[in-house]
Scaffold this motif. Structure first.
Motif, PDB file in Angstrom:
ATOM      1  N   ALA A 144       5.483   1.944  -3.261  1.00 44.51           N
ATOM      2  CA  ALA A 144       6.748   1.589  -2.440  1.00 44.51           C
ATOM      3  C   ALA A 144       7.203   0.329  -2.910  1.00 44.51           C
ATOM      4  O   ALA A 144       8.386   0.051  -2.502  1.00 44.51           O
ATOM      5  CB  ALA A 144       5.882   1.402  -0.895  1.00 44.51           C
ATOM      6  N   HIS A 145       6.457  -0.539  -3.534  1.00 42.73           N
ATOM      7  CA  HIS A 145       7.076  -1.780  -3.724  1.00 42.73           C
ATOM      8  C   HIS A 145       7.014  -2.257  -5.353  1.00 42.73           C
ATOM      9  O   HIS A 145       7.327  -3.497  -5.652  1.00 42.73           O
ATOM     10  CB  HIS A 145       6.179  -3.073  -3.143  1.00 42.73           C
ATOM     11  N   GLY A 146       6.472  -1.390  -6.182  1.00 42.17           N
ATOM     12  CA  GLY A 146       6.334  -1.746  -7.666  1.00 42.17           C
ATOM     13  C   GLY A 146       5.070  -2.427  -7.866  1.00 42.17           C
ATOM     14  O   GLY A 146       4.050  -2.797  -6.907  1.00 42.17           O
ATOM     15  N   PHE A 147       4.846  -2.689  -9.177  1.00 36.34           N
ATOM     16  CA  PHE A 147       3.679  -3.637  -9.563  1.00 36.34           C
ATOM     17  C   PHE A 147       3.746  -5.093  -9.276  1.00 36.34           C
ATOM     18  O   PHE A 147       2.729  -5.529  -8.679  1.00 36.34           O
ATOM     19  CB  PHE A 147       3.395  -3.188 -11.133  1.00 36.34           C
ATOM     20  N   GLU A 148       4.800  -5.513  -9.831  1.00 38.90           N
ATOM     21  CA  GLU A 148       4.733  -7.106  -9.620  1.00 38.90           C
ATOM     22  C   GLU A 148       4.907  -7.625  -8.390  1.00 38.90           C
ATOM     23  O   GLU A 148       4.091  -8.662  -7.787  1.00 38.90           O
ATOM     24  CB  GLU A 148       5.783  -7.831 -10.350  1.00 38.90           C
ATOM     25  N   ARG A 149       5.127  -7.011  -7.442  1.00 40.70           N
ATOM     26  CA  ARG A 149       5.365  -7.508  -5.849  1.00 40.70           C
ATOM     27  C   ARG A 149       4.289  -7.078  -5.176  1.00 40.70           C
ATOM     28  O   ARG A 149       4.205  -7.455  -3.828  1.00 40.70           O
ATOM     29  CB  ARG A 149       6.734  -6.724  -5.173  1.00 40.70           C
ATOM     30  N   VAL A 150       3.290  -6.616  -5.679  1.00 44.74           N
ATOM     31  CA  VAL A 150       1.905  -6.346  -4.842  1.00 44.74           C
ATOM     32  C   VAL A 150       0.919  -7.213  -5.251  1.00 44.74           C
ATOM     33  O   VAL A 150       0.540  -7.316  -6.491  1.00 44.74           O
ATOM     34  CB  VAL A 150       1.658  -4.767  -5.097  1.00 44.74           C
ATOM     35  N   SER A 151       0.170  -7.587  -4.514  1.00 48.36           N
ATOM     36  CA  SER A 151      -1.090  -8.361  -4.725  1.00 48.36           C
ATOM     37  C   SER A 151      -2.267  -8.018  -4.440  1.00 48.36           C
ATOM     38  O   SER A 151      -2.235  -6.758  -3.440  1.00 48.36           O
ATOM     39  CB  SER A 151      -0.825  -9.952  -4.080  1.00 48.36           C
ATOM     40  N   MET A 152      -3.194  -8.411  -4.882  1.00 51.14           N
ATOM     41  CA  MET A 152      -4.553  -7.806  -4.676  1.00 51.14           C
ATOM     42  C   MET A 152      -4.956  -8.109  -3.232  1.00 51.14           C
ATOM     43  O   MET A 152      -5.697  -7.336  -2.564  1.00 51.14           O
ATOM     44  CB  MET A 152      -5.736  -8.376  -5.710  1.00 51.14           C
ATOM     45  N   ASP A 153      -4.714  -9.176  -2.726  1.00 51.75           N
ATOM     46  CA  ASP A 153      -4.775  -9.687  -1.303  1.00 51.75           C
ATOM     47  C   ASP A 153      -3.814  -8.505  -0.197  1.00 51.75           C
ATOM     48  O   ASP A 153      -4.531  -8.000   0.660  1.00 51.75           O
ATOM     49  CB  ASP A 153      -4.008 -11.121  -0.866  1.00 51.75           C
ATOM     50  N   GLN A 154      -2.827  -8.147  -0.656  1.00 50.75           N
ATOM     51  CA  GLN A 154      -2.227  -7.072   0.032  1.00 50.75           C
ATOM     52  C   GLN A 154      -2.872  -5.727   0.112  1.00 50.75           C
ATOM     53  O   GLN A 154      -2.886  -5.070   1.109  1.00 50.75           O
ATOM     54  CB  GLN A 154      -0.509  -7.082  -0.334  1.00 50.75           C
ATOM     55  N   ILE A 155      -3.233  -5.461  -1.133  1.00 46.99           N
ATOM     56  CA  ILE A 155      -3.991  -4.193  -1.145  1.00 46.99           C
ATOM     57  C   ILE A 155      -5.170  -4.186  -0.441  1.00 46.99           C
ATOM     58  O   ILE A 155      -5.801  -3.251   0.449  1.00 46.99           O
ATOM     59  CB  ILE A 155      -4.329  -3.687  -2.624  1.00 46.99           C
ATOM     60  N   ALA A 156      -5.938  -5.351  -0.488  1.00 49.24           N
ATOM     61  CA  ALA A 156      -7.300  -5.454   0.288  1.00 49.24           C
ATOM     62  C   ALA A 156      -6.780  -5.353   2.024  1.00 49.24           C
ATOM     63  O   ALA A 156      -7.686  -4.586   2.548  1.00 49.24           O
ATOM     64  CB  ALA A 156      -7.852  -7.008  -0.003  1.00 49.24           C
ATOM     65  N   ALA A 157      -5.887  -5.907   2.381  1.00 52.12           N
ATOM     66  CA  ALA A 157      -5.408  -6.013   3.791  1.00 52.12           C
ATOM     67  C   ALA A 157      -4.912  -4.511   4.198  1.00 52.12           C
ATOM     68  O   ALA A 157      -5.515  -3.965   5.328  1.00 52.12           O
ATOM     69  CB  ALA A 157      -4.342  -6.764   3.962  1.00 52.12           C
ATOM     70  N   GLU A 158      -4.322  -3.832   3.297  1.00 55.23           N
ATOM     71  CA  GLU A 158      -3.965  -2.322   3.295  1.00 55.23           C
ATOM     72  C   GLU A 158      -5.191  -1.612   3.580  1.00 55.23           C
ATOM     73  O   GLU A 158      -5.070  -0.259   4.184  1.00 55.23           O
ATOM     74  CB  GLU A 158      -2.951  -2.087   2.416  1.00 55.23           C
ATOM     75  N   ALA A 159      -6.113  -1.861   2.917  1.00 55.10           N
ATOM     76  CA  ALA A 159      -7.384  -0.983   2.659  1.00 55.10           C
ATOM     77  C   ALA A 159      -8.355  -1.232   3.770  1.00 55.10           C
ATOM     78  O   ALA A 159      -9.288  -0.532   4.063  1.00 55.10           O
ATOM     79  CB  ALA A 159      -7.908  -1.138   1.254  1.00 55.10           C
ATOM     80  N   GLY A 160      -8.232  -2.445   4.314  1.00 55.90           N
ATOM     81  CA  GLY A 160      -8.983  -3.035   5.357  1.00 55.90           C
ATOM     82  C   GLY A 160     -10.336  -3.590   4.889  1.00 55.90           C
ATOM     83  O   GLY A 160     -11.485  -3.161   5.327  1.00 55.90           O
ATOM     84  N   VAL A 161     -10.271  -4.038   3.488  1.00 52.56           N
ATOM     85  CA  VAL A 161     -11.533  -4.707   2.993  1.00 52.56           C
ATOM     86  C   VAL A 161     -11.271  -5.999   2.587  1.00 52.56           C
ATOM     87  O   VAL A 161     -10.075  -6.337   2.826  1.00 52.56           O
ATOM     88  CB  VAL A 161     -11.797  -3.742   1.806  1.00 52.56           C
ATOM     89  N   SER A 162     -12.168  -6.559   1.934  1.00 55.42           N
ATOM     90  CA  SER A 162     -12.061  -8.078   1.432  1.00 55.42           C
ATOM     91  C   SER A 162     -11.410  -7.893   0.210  1.00 55.42           C
ATOM     92  O   SER A 162     -11.735  -7.066  -0.631  1.00 55.42           O
ATOM     93  CB  SER A 162     -13.379  -8.891   1.608  1.00 55.42           C
ATOM     94  N   LYS A 163     -10.645  -9.277  -0.215  1.00 58.72           N
ATOM     95  CA  LYS A 163     -10.276  -9.166  -1.668  1.00 58.72           C
ATOM     96  C   LYS A 163     -11.508  -9.003  -2.547  1.00 58.72           C
ATOM     97  O   LYS A 163     -11.438  -8.676  -3.583  1.00 58.72           O
ATOM     98  CB  LYS A 163      -9.402 -10.338  -1.847  1.00 58.72           C
ATOM     99  N   LEU A 164     -12.623  -9.933  -2.231  1.00 60.79           N
ATOM    100  CA  LEU A 164     -13.869  -9.742  -3.037  1.00 60.79           C
ATOM    101  C   LEU A 164     -14.195  -8.284  -3.394  1.00 60.79           C
ATOM    102  O   LEU A 164     -14.827  -8.036  -4.387  1.00 60.79           O
ATOM    103  CB  LEU A 164     -14.994 -10.468  -2.381  1.00 60.79           C
ATOM    104  N   THR A 165     -14.145  -7.252  -2.297  1.00 56.42           N
ATOM    105  CA  THR A 165     -14.747  -5.918  -2.652  1.00 56.42           C
ATOM    106  C   THR A 165     -13.443  -5.236  -3.456  1.00 56.42           C
ATOM    107  O   THR A 165     -13.974  -4.563  -4.377  1.00 56.42           O
ATOM    108  CB  THR A 165     -14.490  -5.313  -1.149  1.00 56.42           C
ATOM    109  N   VAL A 166     -12.301  -5.647  -3.451  1.00 56.78           N
ATOM    110  CA  VAL A 166     -11.319  -4.914  -4.287  1.00 56.78           C
ATOM    111  C   VAL A 166     -11.856  -5.510  -5.766  1.00 56.78           C
ATOM    112  O   VAL A 166     -11.660  -4.620  -6.648  1.00 56.78           O
ATOM    113  CB  VAL A 166      -9.793  -5.305  -4.063  1.00 56.78           C
ATOM    114  N   TYR A 167     -11.938  -6.718  -6.018  1.00 55.96           N
ATOM    115  CA  TYR A 167     -12.383  -6.965  -7.329  1.00 55.96           C
ATOM    116  C   TYR A 167     -13.707  -6.369  -7.639  1.00 55.96           C
ATOM    117  O   TYR A 167     -13.843  -6.179  -9.052  1.00 55.96           O
ATOM    118  CB  TYR A 167     -12.253  -8.644  -7.488  1.00 55.96           C
TER     119      TYR A 167
END
Length: 221
Positions: free
Chosen positions: A38-61
């Motif tokens: 939806a937004h491309g690669f550069e415009r998406v952050s790990m924080d945003q993905i974590a929020a979308e997935a309903g998990v913490s950023k630490l979990t994503v990393y």
């Protein structure tokens, strides 16, 4: 002379730690696929993905390490959804043509899907520093072509195919499948390909491939 205490052995394996939560991993991958397309690669952050997935950023990393690894994993997951490993296993109960038709249908459905088209556009519009093209190639097309090459070699060993250059033949098969319709979809000249047209294209591709590489029947003595 006082003896020096021996140092603890360094060969003891590290603790495996807590097992990864597969449910959270799947949620992260789904969120990543949605946001990257939806937004491309550069415009998406790990924080945003974590929020979308309903998990913490630490979990994503913890699961993926960095954004590039997550992008690669999302591409691989999309391929595995429609091109499961079993699709490339030689089935003695099915004809070679039928197996190639199954692979062709699954591959065409994958590359012509809205999600795959969107990812392709993301890859081809990103600046070179992102190295998205190589990440995409390694996680998607290169992996798929590799398992297909293994399938072709197995069929060669069984005497069904006669292929002088397996890598080239695998590339030709997938390029034939993409054909004109995939480019029309990428360019926005077509909104969709109907099922009958797609099926006719897959059958013509498989028949062309077999005319080129099917082994000649053994001559009767």
């Amino acid at each position: 002379m006082t003896s020096v205490p021996a140092k603890p052995s360094q060969s003891k394996p590290a603790s495996p730690g807590r097992p990864k939560d597969l449910g959270k991993r799947a949620a992260i991958l789904e969120a990543a696929k949605r946001m990257f397309t939806a937004h491309g690669f550069e415009r998406v952050s790990m924080d945003q993905i974590a929020a979308e997935a309903g998990v913490s950023k630490l979990t994503v990393y913890s699961h993926f390490g960095d954004k590039e690894s997550l992008f690669s994993a999302a591409i691989s997951a999309k391929c595995e959804e429609q091109l499961a490993g079993g699709l490339f296993q030689v089935d003695a109960s099915s004809s070679l043509r039928d197996q190639l038709l199954g692979i062709g249908r699954a591959f065409l459905s994958l590359i012509n899907s809205e999600e795959a088209l969107a990812i392709h556009r993301v890859v081809t519009t990103q600046p070179p520093p992102a190295k998205l093209g190589q990440l995409f190639w390694d996680a998607g097309p290169r992996r798929v072509q590799g398992v297909f090459e293994a399938f072709l070699r197995a069929e060669m060993e069984a005497g069904a195919l006669d292929i002088p250059d397996v890598h080239r033949a695998a590339s030709q098969f997938f390029c034939l499948l993409k054909g004109e319709m995939h480019m029309l979809l990428l360019c926005g000249c077509r909104d969709a390909i109907d099922d009958a047209e797609a099926e006719a294209h897959v059958q013509a591709t498989v028949d062309t491939f077999l005319r080129a590489y099917q082994a000649a029947p053994a001559r009767k003595r």
